[in-house]
Design a protein around this motif. Structure first.
Motif, PDB file in Angstrom:
ATOM      1  N   LEU A  92       0.832  -1.190   0.000  1.00 33.74           N
ATOM      2  CA  LEU A  92       0.000   0.000   0.000  1.00 33.74           C
ATOM      3  C   LEU A  92       0.875   1.251   0.000  1.00 33.74           C
ATOM      4  O   LEU A  92       0.618   2.204  -0.733  1.00 33.74           O
ATOM      5  N   ALA A  93       1.914   1.254   0.825  1.00 33.99           N
ATOM      6  CA  ALA A  93       2.823   2.393   0.913  1.00 33.99           C
ATOM      7  C   ALA A  93       3.449   2.697  -0.441  1.00 33.99           C
ATOM      8  O   ALA A  93       3.453   3.849  -0.903  1.00 33.99           O
ATOM      9  N   ALA A  94       3.963   1.662  -1.087  1.00 35.07           N
ATOM     10  CA  ALA A  94       4.599   1.847  -2.392  1.00 35.07           C
ATOM     11  C   ALA A  94       3.585   2.333  -3.427  1.00 35.07           C
ATOM     12  O   ALA A  94       3.876   3.230  -4.230  1.00 35.07           O
ATOM     13  N   PHE A 102       2.863  10.207  -9.582  1.00 34.37           N
ATOM     14  CA  PHE A 102       2.237  10.208 -10.908  1.00 34.37           C
ATOM     15  C   PHE A 102       1.264  11.372 -11.045  1.00 34.37           C
ATOM     16  O   PHE A 102       1.178  12.016 -12.094  1.00 34.37           O
ATOM     17  N   ALA A 103       0.539  11.657  -9.969  1.00 30.63           N
ATOM     18  CA  ALA A 103      -0.430  12.767  -9.979  1.00 30.63           C
ATOM     19  C   ALA A 103       0.277  14.121  -9.924  1.00 30.63           C
ATOM     20  O   ALA A 103      -0.350  15.160 -10.159  1.00 30.63           O
ATOM     21  N   GLY A 104       1.566  14.109  -9.609  1.00 25.11           N
ATOM     22  CA  GLY A 104       2.332  15.348  -9.592  1.00 25.11           C
ATOM     23  C   GLY A 104       2.048  16.238  -8.398  1.00 25.11           C
ATOM     24  O   GLY A 104       2.117  17.461  -8.503  1.00 25.11           O
ATOM     25  N   VAL A 105       1.727  15.618  -7.255  1.00 26.47           N
ATOM     26  CA  VAL A 105       1.464  16.410  -6.056  1.00 26.47           C
ATOM     27  C   VAL A 105       2.405  15.982  -4.931  1.00 26.47           C
ATOM     28  O   VAL A 105       2.804  14.824  -4.844  1.00 26.47           O
ATOM     29  N   THR A 106       2.751  16.934  -4.096  1.00 31.46           N
ATOM     30  CA  THR A 106       3.566  16.652  -2.924  1.00 31.46           C
ATOM     31  C   THR A 106       2.647  16.161  -1.805  1.00 31.46           C
ATOM     32  O   THR A 106       1.420  16.294  -1.889  1.00 31.46           O
ATOM     33  N   GLN A 107       3.235  15.630  -0.771  1.00 37.88           N
ATOM     34  CA  GLN A 107       2.436  15.231   0.387  1.00 37.88           C
ATOM     35  C   GLN A 107       1.706  16.438   0.956  1.00 37.88           C
ATOM     36  O   GLN A 107       0.538  16.333   1.337  1.00 37.88           O
ATOM     37  N   SER A 111      -2.249  16.853   1.288  1.00 33.63           N
ATOM     38  CA  SER A 111      -2.823  17.153   2.588  1.00 33.63           C
ATOM     39  C   SER A 111      -3.809  18.317   2.494  1.00 33.63           C
ATOM     40  O   SER A 111      -4.911  18.258   3.047  1.00 33.63           O
ATOM     41  N   GLU A 112      -3.407  19.348   1.780  1.00 40.65           N
ATOM     42  CA  GLU A 112      -4.277  20.514   1.621  1.00 40.65           C
ATOM     43  C   GLU A 112      -5.556  20.175   0.858  1.00 40.65           C
ATOM     44  O   GLU A 112      -6.630  20.694   1.165  1.00 40.65           O
ATOM     45  N   LYS A 113      -5.465  19.286  -0.125  1.00 40.71           N
ATOM     46  CA  LYS A 113      -6.633  18.900  -0.920  1.00 40.71           C
ATOM     47  C   LYS A 113      -7.593  17.994  -0.159  1.00 40.71           C
ATOM     48  O   LYS A 113      -8.790  17.983  -0.422  1.00 40.71           O
ATOM     49  N   THR A 114      -7.049  17.190   0.772  1.00 40.29           N
ATOM     50  CA  THR A 114      -7.861  16.158   1.414  1.00 40.29           C
ATOM     51  C   THR A 114      -8.209  16.461   2.873  1.00 40.29           C
ATOM     52  O   THR A 114      -9.114  15.835   3.422  1.00 40.29           O
ATOM     53  N   ASP A 120       0.356  12.153   8.522  1.00 40.02           N
ATOM     54  CA  ASP A 120      -0.377  10.895   8.355  1.00 40.02           C
ATOM     55  C   ASP A 120      -0.153  10.309   6.969  1.00 40.02           C
ATOM     56  O   ASP A 120      -0.014   9.090   6.813  1.00 40.02           O
ATOM     57  N   ILE A 121      -0.107  11.173   5.954  1.00 39.29           N
ATOM     58  CA  ILE A 121       0.184  10.700   4.588  1.00 39.29           C
ATOM     59  C   ILE A 121       1.575  10.087   4.557  1.00 39.29           C
ATOM     60  O   ILE A 121       1.783   9.006   3.991  1.00 39.29           O
ATOM     61  N   SER A 122       2.533  10.734   5.201  1.00 34.18           N
ATOM     62  CA  SER A 122       3.895  10.205   5.263  1.00 34.18           C
ATOM     63  C   SER A 122       3.928   8.839   5.949  1.00 34.18           C
ATOM     64  O   SER A 122       4.595   7.914   5.469  1.00 34.18           O
ATOM     65  N   ARG A 123       3.196   8.695   7.045  1.00 31.91           N
ATOM     66  CA  ARG A 123       3.159   7.418   7.761  1.00 31.91           C
ATOM     67  C   ARG A 123       2.568   6.315   6.877  1.00 31.91           C
ATOM     68  O   ARG A 123       3.055   5.186   6.884  1.00 31.91           O
ATOM     69  N   ILE A 124       1.539   6.630   6.108  1.00 28.43           N
ATOM     70  CA  ILE A 124       0.954   5.647   5.199  1.00 28.43           C
ATOM     71  C   ILE A 124       1.975   5.265   4.139  1.00 28.43           C
ATOM     72  O   ILE A 124       2.167   4.087   3.830  1.00 28.43           O
ATOM     73  N   GLU A 125       2.661   6.274   3.567  1.00 32.33           N
ATOM     74  CA  GLU A 125       3.646   6.020   2.510  1.00 32.33           C
ATOM     75  C   GLU A 125       4.862   5.252   2.994  1.00 32.33           C
ATOM     76  O   GLU A 125       5.633   4.749   2.185  1.00 32.33           O
ATOM     77  N   HIS A 126       5.052   5.183   4.291  1.00 29.27           N
ATOM     78  CA  HIS A 126       6.182   4.436   4.835  1.00 29.27           C
ATOM     79  C   HIS A 126       5.750   3.135   5.502  1.00 29.27           C
ATOM     80  O   HIS A 126       6.522   2.485   6.195  1.00 29.27           O
ATOM     81  N   GLY A 127       4.501   2.739   5.267  1.00 24.28           N
ATOM     82  CA  GLY A 127       4.013   1.462   5.776  1.00 24.28           C
ATOM     83  C   GLY A 127       3.848   1.439   7.282  1.00 24.28           C
ATOM     84  O   GLY A 127       3.861   0.374   7.889  1.00 24.28           O
ATOM     85  N   GLN A 128       3.682   2.608   7.889  1.00 29.17           N
ATOM     86  CA  GLN A 128       3.605   2.694   9.342  1.00 29.17           C
ATOM     87  C   GLN A 128       2.208   3.036   9.835  1.00 29.17           C
ATOM     88  O   GLN A 128       2.034   3.410  10.990  1.00 29.17           O
TER      89      GLN A 128
END
Length: 155
Positions: A92-94, A102-107, A111-114, A120-128
């Motif tokens: 999921l993280a990967a 691919f969407a061309g957005v930073t974390q 975060s601002e859009k959602t 929390d986005i960083s934790r998801i992206e690192h499998g934590q």
């Protein structure tokens, strides 16, 4: 695309084995760097070479303030030596990190859009983290993507 390093190992031949979140293990020979970046020759000192660490985001490795190597170089120029089965959270993280790039957005932009904290986005992206389906849907919407969840037979 962003490839995130989960862990590394060093060996006696100035090679690094980096395991990426998707389970791919790549070997990178540091001798490749010596002609382009002569400063890297300092890594011929085994006591320095063996101090390599993955940076906090998994976007590279470093030895000190002057010597580092980014994950994309290892991914592009390294040799795949094996594939390690990964857990659901690592996959999921990967997938999230790839989709976001691919969407061309930073974390931060996501975060601002959602309304989901960047940390929390960083934790998801690192499998934590263990995000809910509704959180995953919000992330997909923020990237203007469809969320696909499925089941496959175990190998």
């Amino acid at each position: 695309m962003s490839h995130i390093i989960k862990s590394i190992n060093t060996n006696d031949n100035l090679c690094i084995e980096a395991m990426f979140l998707d389970g791919t293990v790549k070997q990178y020979d540091l001798h490749n760097m010596f002609a382009v970046y002569p400063k890297m020759k300092e890594l011929e000192k085994k006591d320095l070479f063996d101090t390599a660490k993955v940076d906090a985001g998994g976007y590279g490795i470093f030895w000190n303030d002057e010597l580092d190597l980014d994950a994309e170089t290892i991914w592009a120029e390294g040799v795949t030596v094996r594939e390690v089965p990964t857990d659901t959270f690592s996959r999921l993280a990967a997938n999230l990190a790839e989709a976001r790039k691919f969407a061309g957005v930073t974390q931060k932009q996501l975060s601002e859009k959602t309304g989901i904290y960047q940390s929390d986005i960083s934790r998801i992206e690192h499998g934590q983290a263990n995000p809910s389906v509704s959180t995953l849907q919000r992330l997909a919407d923020g990237m203007n993507m469809e969320l696909n969840i499925g089941f496959t037979a175990k190998k």
